[in-house]
Structures are given as C-alpha cells and as structure tokens.
Design a protein around this motif. Sequence first.
Motif, short mmCIF file in Angstrom:
data_model
loop_
_atom_site.label_atom_id
_atom_site.label_comp_id
_atom_site.label_asym_id
_atom_site.label_seq_id
_atom_site.Cartn_x
_atom_site.Cartn_y
_atom_site.Cartn_z
N LEU A 1 0.83 -1.20 0.00
CA LEU A 1 0.00 0.00 0.00
C LEU A 1 0.87 1.26 0.00
CD1 LEU A 1 -3.04 0.81 0.24
CD2 LEU A 1 -2.66 1.00 2.69
N LEU A 2 1.89 1.25 0.85
CA LEU A 2 2.73 2.44 0.98
C LEU A 2 3.52 2.71 -0.30
CD1 LEU A 2 4.03 2.09 4.66
CD2 LEU A 2 2.32 3.68 3.76
N VAL A 3 3.99 1.65 -0.91
CA VAL A 3 4.75 1.85 -2.16
C VAL A 3 3.83 2.38 -3.25
CG1 VAL A 3 6.01 0.66 -3.99
CG2 VAL A 3 6.49 0.12 -1.61
N SER A 4 2.59 1.95 -3.23
CA SER A 4 1.69 2.38 -4.31
C SER A 4 1.10 3.77 -4.06
CB SER A 4 0.56 1.36 -4.49
OG SER A 4 -0.21 1.27 -3.31
N LEU A 5 1.17 4.22 -2.83
CA LEU A 5 0.49 5.49 -2.51
C LEU A 5 1.07 6.73 -3.19
CD1 LEU A 5 -0.73 5.48 1.20
CD2 LEU A 5 -2.06 5.83 -0.88
N PRO A 6 2.40 6.91 -3.21
CA PRO A 6 2.91 8.16 -3.81
C PRO A 6 2.46 8.35 -5.25
CG PRO A 6 4.65 7.02 -2.61
CD PRO A 6 3.48 6.09 -2.63
N LEU A 7 2.56 7.30 -6.05
CA LEU A 7 2.14 7.42 -7.46
C LEU A 7 0.63 7.62 -7.55
CD1 LEU A 7 4.34 4.75 -9.29
CD2 LEU A 7 4.54 7.23 -9.40
N THR A 8 -0.08 6.95 -6.63
CA THR A 8 -1.55 7.10 -6.63
C THR A 8 -1.94 8.54 -6.33
OG1 THR A 8 -1.74 4.83 -5.89
CG2 THR A 8 -3.69 6.21 -5.63
N LEU A 9 -1.28 9.11 -5.34
CA LEU A 9 -1.60 10.49 -4.98
C LEU A 9 -1.23 11.45 -6.10
CD1 LEU A 9 -0.49 10.43 -1.22
CD2 LEU A 9 -2.83 10.50 -2.14
N ALA A 10 -0.11 11.14 -6.75
CA ALA A 10 0.29 12.00 -7.87
C ALA A 10 -0.74 11.91 -9.00
CB ALA A 10 1.67 11.59 -8.38
N LEU A 11 -1.19 10.71 -9.25
CA LEU A 11 -2.19 10.54 -10.31
C LEU A 11 -3.50 11.23 -9.92
CD1 LEU A 11 -3.00 9.16 -13.04
CD2 LEU A 11 -4.05 7.39 -11.63
N ARG A 12 -3.85 11.09 -8.65
CA ARG A 12 -5.09 11.73 -8.20
C ARG A 12 -5.04 13.22 -8.46
NH1 ARG A 12 -7.11 14.95 -4.93
NH2 ARG A 12 -9.29 14.75 -4.28
N GLU A 13 -3.90 13.83 -8.18
CA GLU A 13 -3.74 15.26 -8.40
C GLU A 13 -3.90 15.60 -9.89
OE1 GLU A 13 -3.65 17.43 -6.12
OE2 GLU A 13 -3.40 19.11 -7.50
N THR A 14 -3.28 14.77 -10.73
CA THR A 14 -3.36 15.01 -12.18
C THR A 14 -4.80 14.88 -12.66
OG1 THR A 14 -1.20 13.97 -12.33
CG2 THR A 14 -2.34 14.33 -14.39
N LEU A 15 -5.49 13.86 -12.18
CA LEU A 15 -6.89 13.66 -12.59
C LEU A 15 -7.76 14.82 -12.11
CD1 LEU A 15 -7.41 9.84 -11.78
CD2 LEU A 15 -7.00 10.89 -14.01
N ALA A 16 -7.53 15.21 -10.87
CA ALA A 16 -8.34 16.29 -10.30
C ALA A 16 -8.12 17.58 -11.09
CB ALA A 16 -7.99 16.49 -8.83
N GLN A 17 -6.88 17.82 -11.47
CA GLN A 17 -6.58 19.03 -12.25
C GLN A 17 -7.29 18.97 -13.60
OE1 GLN A 17 -2.43 19.80 -12.78
NE2 GLN A 17 -2.13 20.35 -10.64
N HIS A 18 -7.26 17.81 -14.21
CA HIS A 18 -7.87 17.72 -15.54
C HIS A 18 -9.38 17.86 -15.46
CE1 HIS A 18 -9.05 15.87 -19.44
NE2 HIS A 18 -8.00 16.57 -19.85
N LEU A 19 -9.95 17.28 -14.44
CA LEU A 19 -11.41 17.39 -14.29
C LEU A 19 -11.81 18.79 -13.85
CD1 LEU A 19 -12.16 13.97 -12.57
CD2 LEU A 19 -13.11 14.75 -14.75
N GLY A 20 -10.96 19.41 -13.07
CA GLY A 20 -11.24 20.76 -12.58
C GLY A 20 -12.61 20.81 -11.93
N SER A 21 -13.35 21.89 -12.24
CA SER A 21 -14.70 22.00 -11.68
C SER A 21 -15.74 21.74 -12.76
CB SER A 21 -14.88 23.38 -11.06
OG SER A 21 -14.59 24.36 -12.03
N SER A 22 -15.39 20.87 -13.69
CA SER A 22 -16.31 20.60 -14.80
C SER A 22 -17.37 19.58 -14.40
CB SER A 22 -15.54 20.07 -16.00
OG SER A 22 -15.15 18.74 -15.74
#
Lengths: 323, 641
Positions: free
Chosen positions: A19-40
């Motif tokens: 879980l810990l090894v997968s978390l950093p990349l997951t959080l980074a991806l979450r940020e990227t997805l959130a940015q792309h989705l924005g408030s749409s």
Amino acid sequence: MRRVNRAPLILAGVWVMTLLVSLPLTLALRETLAQHLGSSLAGDRAASGVDYDWMQEFGDVATGTAVTFRPTILGFGAVLDNLSAFLDDTTRPVAIVAFASAYVVLWIFLAGGILDRYARDRATRSSGFFAVCGVFFFRFARLAVVQGIVYAFLFGWMHAWLFDRLYPNLIRDLTVERTAFLIRLALYAVFGLVLAGCNLIFDYAKVRAVVEDRRSVLGAITAAARFIGRNYAAAVSLYLLDFLLFLIVIAAYAAVAPSAGGIGASMWIGLMVSELYIVARLWVKLVFWASEIALFQERLAHAGYVARPEPTWPDSPAADAIG
Amino acid sequence: MRVVLILLVASTASAQPAALSPRNANYTIDATLDAAGHTITGSEVITWRNITTRAATDLQFHLYWNAWKHDRTTFMRERALGSGGAANQPQRADADRSRIDVTSLKLTSPATAELTTQIHFIQPDDGNADDETVMAVPLPQPVAPGGSTTIEVKWTAQIPRPVARTGVIGSYFFIAQWFPKLGVFQDDGWNCHQFHSHTEFFSDYGVYDVSLTVPQGWMLGATGVERDRRDRADPADRKTTTHRYYQEDVHDFTWTTSPDYIERTARFDHGTLPAVDMRLLLQPEHEGQADRHFDATRVALKYYGEWFGAYPYGHITIVDPAYQSGAGGMEYPTLFTAGTRWLAPDRVTTPEGVTVHEAGHQFWYGLVGNNEFEDAWMDEGFNTFSTARAIAQVYDPNYLAVRYFGGFIPWMFRDIVLARETAGNGLASYRHDAKADKQSTPTYGYYSPTSSSITYSKTALWLNTMERWLGWPALQKIMSTHFERWKFKHPKPQGFFDVTTEVLGRNIGWYFDQVYRSSDVFDYGVQDLKSTREQDQYRTTVVVRRYGEAMFPVDVLVTFKNGERATEHWDGKDRWTLYAYDRPAQALSAEVDPNRVLLLDVNLTNNSRTLEPKGPAAATKWSLKWMVWLQDQLLSWAFFV
C-alpha cells in the motif's frame, strides 16, 4: 498455509508495504486527474460511473505514469492487463519501473525475516524479525544479482527469441487463428516452465540460506538445485499446488471484481474487495515460501530447525511481538 | 411471320433491364491462377467509350500491383512515413513482392494497332520515376467524344504475400486491384493517380464478364454472380475449374479462392426494398458466427436502403477472410470482406461493425462512385457516419473490449458503453489529428499516418453534428438526394454542398468552409462561473470562450440551485461572451453546448463548470482504482524476489 496463517502480522506487514509503495504514485495521479477534471461537470459523470469520453480526452494529454490510466485498470481487466503484460513482456513507464524496483528491494530486505519466521514457526519480536532481515539482506542482495542476470536473460533474450522470432516464423503461413493461439499458448508454457524452474531454484536457495545459515549464494543455489533434483516430484507438485492456489484467487477475483461504481460507500466497498484480492495474492506468495520451507524441513526430518541461533537485539520498549 | 419476329425481338429488347450506369468501361477477362507458383496469367478485352466533351489522345491504366515491386515506389515510401522510416518496415523477400507486367497491348477497334512497344510509365502525382503504377500508351487516332475503342491486353502478375488487402497466404488467395485497369477520363483529361498507401480507387462503371481458372475443388467468390462453371485438365494434367462471373453496372471486380472456405447462404427480405441473396464464404473456425455476418449485412441493406436508396443488384457476397490474410474490412462491388476473430463475444461489435461498414460501402463507394484518390471522405466519411448510425439502431448497447495475451483473449468492459456519437464516429482519433490536414486537400496528398482521422472521423463527426443541428429528417433528405442524384456517377464535393443548399433552402457554406476547407478546430468552453450574494439576490456571471479558431452557434445552459435554468443562444463568433443574472438562487453550473450538438469540439471537459464540483471525489475514485492496478502490477514484480 498454516505457517502463514499463524503469522498474520507478516501478511499485514507486506500488505501495508504494498500500500505504501503504491500510494505516492496514486496520490500524484489523483492530483493530475483532479486538475484535468477541474470544476467541470465531467467530474460529476466520472464520479457517478465511467465517462469514457473524458478518459480518452485525458489519455490524449497524459504523460508519464498517467498514460497507464486507461479503461484496462477497471475491475478484473486490471489483472488481465498485468498478467498479459508480464507474459508479453510489455514495457511500463519509467516511474512505475522505479517504484516496482524499490518494492522488490523491500521484499529482498524482508525476505530473510519472513523465511526465518516461517522456518522457526514460532512468534518472534519485531526486533528479532528485523535483525534477521538485516542479516540476510546482503546475502539476498547478492542472490538478487544472480536472479537479475537470469531473469534479464529470460525476459531480454529468451522471451524475445520465443515471441519475436520463433513465434512469427511458426505462424508465418498460418491462416487459422486458433492454431496460432495454441502455438502461442505452447510458447507461454515453455517460457513459463523455464521461468518457474528458475523461480523454484531461487526460492529453495533462499530457504536453504535461511534454514542452514548459508552465506555463499552460489552454494545455496547449488544446494537448492540438488534438493530439487533429489525431491523432484514433491517440489514440483508443491509448486503446482501453490500455482493452483494462485489461479483460484485469480478466478475468485474475476467473479467479484468491482465495477466502476460511484463515489461514497460503493467506492470504499469496491476498494475493500480489491484490497482483499491484493491480500490474497500476497498470502499466496507467502504460502509459496512457507510451503517450500515446510517441505525442505520435512525432508530433512527437522521440522522447525534453523541452524542459526535466534537473533537477539537490545530490548526496546518499541519492540512489538510479531505474531 | 416476319412481323411476329420483329415484335418478338422488340419485346425481348424492351424486357432487358435498362442500364443503370453509363457502362463506358467494359471488361471481358480471362485469367488463370497458378496456385503453386503464385502467379496469374490474364488477358482482357476492354471496350471503352469516351463520355466526356474532349478527345482522348492516349490511354492510362492502373497497374496497382507494381506498388509492391520494391521499396522505392510511392506507396512504400508513404507507408514508411507511418512507421518512422523505411528501416522500420518489415523486410520482404522477393518472392513476397508483387508485380504486374503487360506483355501485349493492342487496339482492335475501330482500327487495329499494336501498341505494346509504346507502353511507358508516368507519375502524375509526385514524379517518382521508380513508381510504375500508372501505365500510359498513346493512341494512333484520338477517341472523339462519344467514340469508342476496344483494347486487348495480356499480362502476367506475381501475387504478393498479403499487402494492402490483397495477396496469398497458405492456400488462401484474395485478389484485388489485379488487372490492368483504365483510369477515368474526364473533361480535364485522365484521372489516373499513382497508388498511394492511404488512398483507394476510382474507376468508371461498366460490365464485367470474367472467367477465372483455379484449382478444382476450391471455393471461389467474386464480384457478380456465377454464370457458368467448367472443369478441365490443363496440359500438365492439373485439374482446374473455370468459373465465369458476370456483373453489370459496377466499377471494379475482385475475387477470392481457397480450398478451406465453407459456404452459407441467406436472404434479405424487406417490405419495400428489393430482396437480396446473400452468400457468405466463411472460415471454418468462424462457422458459429454465420448468423452474425448475415444479420449485420441485413442491418446495412435495411437501414442504408431506407435512409439513402435501394441496393439494386439482388445479390451480395460476404467474405470472411483468413487469419493473417490482411484482406479484412474492404469493399468491392457486390462483394466485401468482413473480419472477425476466433473469440468474438456478443455485444462487442466484431464482426458486426466491420460487416455493416463494408456492406454499407455498397452504397457509398459502390453505387455513388466518388473519386477515392481525391475525395475519400465522400465515401469513407459518409459511411463511417452511416455505420455508426445503423449500429446504434440494432447493437445498442455495445461495449469496449480489449484483447490480451498476444491479442487473442478479449475482455469486455461492461462499464464502458461505446457511444455512437463519439466512439462510433472516431472522436478520439480526430481529436488527436484534428489539425493534420485540410479536408479539401486531395486525399492522396494527406499526411499518410493521420489521413484516416481526417477522412473517416472528421467527416462522420461533421455529418453527425449536422444531424444534431439540422435534425435527422433534413440530413436524411440531403444524403438521400445526394445518393439519388449521384448514384452510378462520380460526384465531387461541390455536388454534395449544392445538394445541401438545395434541400435546406439556404447556404451553409460557412460550415463547410470550416469543416472541409480548413483545419481549424472547434473548442468552446466555460472560462468562468461566479455566483455571489448581493443584497437579496445572487449575482451570477458566466464567461464563455471560444478557444478554437472555428466558429459554430452554441447554446449555453446555466442551472440554478432552485432548479431554474437559463438557456442562451450564442452565435459563437466572438472570442468570448458574458452572461449575467440576478436571481434568487445561486448558480449551480454553466455548460456550453449542453446538448452536445457540436461533436467536433475537441475538448469536452472544459465545456462546463459547476460550483459544486465532484472532480476531486471522482479523482479519488479513479486513482484508487488505478492503485489496485498498480498494486497488482507490483505483485507481478514481486514474483522475481
């Protein structure tokens, strides 16, 4: 299985590590997805189900690790995607390779402690557990170098020869897809057998290194091969049984793998089911090791025998019992 | 008695069905396949009539198979573009290449003249002297407008290993673009392009009477219907069968033969459309999919027939090509190749998608014979649009499937329904390549690797946009009028635009200027949404922006928390516009083009804004799903410890 089940904290520990090894990349991806989705409003659609148009739009601008965010991550497709990538030697993005390499190093570090725990088949303190990890880390690191060379040869040369040279030649004039698939299956089997054979030897090398306190990696590999040679039927049968367990876990997940779902409770239930699958996969991996230790000790007629004295460590108030 | 005879003759003549097409390029072909040697020896008699207003002083022929003679042809050079250079192209042994050599060419009417020695190659498109796909020969006497000439041609051809949907693999032969074939003589001269890697074909309509000699016992399928079949033994005592196929009013002839085909037949019946006998040549491993092929063909015949016009030939041959034959997904008159897989789950449109598409080409390509070298979008784009529409009538929902383990094992994602408007029209492909070329560029001049996005996807998207903007009845009338006006003819783009103006009663040239004559992209978005309390009301402002160069009138929908909605109609011409509201409720969201009329919009995510975004929650959900995939991936790596 019994030895693995009697040490649940080891299973929990490797799950937390995963879980810990997968978390950093997951959080980074979450940020990227959130940015792309924005408030749409695409966010609303993606939250309540699958917005395939958005996924494709995101895929068009994705870079780095994010390029792996595709429909294939969904449900059981994720498992097929990885199994297929493993057998077809598909290249993954650098960041994923880097984290996976770190994950492998962590496993190498823990392997000594885990094997020692299963070999002794009795509880030890965390201090003792990590002490053994430390003792065997460098031996297993040396073993990993040998493993790396062998696996690099298998995936770098043998796989390429089988699937990029031999396979195209074998099917060159075929006009029946089913036959081509059977040929590919046969080549998977050949590659899988060689891979499993090497894996078996390396597993028993670790087992013998821990149980017999071997320092020489080459000696452990030779001894492992000798053991397998003398107990061929038992070692192979056991490996096949363990592999069957792996298949059962995969099949069970195929039946219950969560769909896209929404946010809220369904999201967390889906995650729980998926994490149970991850735990089951880890359990199978540990069962491989524990059963191989049990077989080795049983053939030596020394169940629970470990040559090395149980390591001691200065008592620490933080040391917890490892169950 | 004489009167009776005359009456009888007159009555017989009047019973002959009228020619549907100009029939100005008629071919009688006799060809023999050497299955072991991979060669074809053929002879043909071409009767050609000049239907233009200018005299023809030469003849120009396509020799398509010379495109794969060596790597310096225009076709091979263009193909190398898409793979990152010639070095990345798979090497072909000489035996796998192809060529077509004309051994004799003479005029037999109106005068006799031996012209073989005057054969030469021309390269009208790029001047590549290594390209020998267009053969020219001067005429001793010009053929005046309305005049005819008859030419006898003999040739031999080496059959390639499959390339560009033709060739041989094992004992499977698919033989297309295989005979010396006249270009199209127009008022501005010959239209006879070299063979390009991303374009297809263009020919005049005529009557084909073709005798094909193949090994005895082999199944044969071809354009038209079989009229005669005779077994024989050649001087080397090889047993062969000569099949004679005949078809009127088509512009090409293709055939296939193999000892492995299994044959199935069925019929298309419809209350108002002509019945069609369907013949399916199927691979044995796909035997269980026969009905899927027939059903999909029925879908095309029914919907295209109802929407655009009837299929007139009364018969159609569906070919299920052999694995690795590379012949799948291609249209020829009265015959097409579908394409399926050994494992083909229901609700995934394989083979239905390709079957509907290629059967649909009987209408857009077969009956309406546009120039595929120059305006491929007129058949491929029209047909992509029509296919997606037809699929949506019958195969809805259908799902995304991904193939694993060397591409053999399909897995269907039941969460992902493929929408006609986006997946069916190829939005993802268009978005990626939107600026690659102006659609009005002759197709052979497109950048090869991205040509299909402009040809297929962009057209389908702008037609579907027209449907959503003008309504299906209007678009259906436009397309059926175009079909009726141009069937058995060679339409040009302006012909379609003129029909549009005529049917709508207004000129929408501004739309075609953008989607056809430019590579500009459409991208509208909501740049800003604010809604703040001011005294007893909420002041809501919405800024809508045109990010792309192209313009289209769009609606803007603003939704308020009390359920009120405000819809604005923006002409979309300025770079931005602002809408302001004083309402008792706070705004919830603003969306440009809420009904998604403009399917060409390349960025849909920026089309809306909400003050209660769920993007973060969605990002959490999807990243957690991805995390499980990553963890599973990590476990693969753990195998190595």
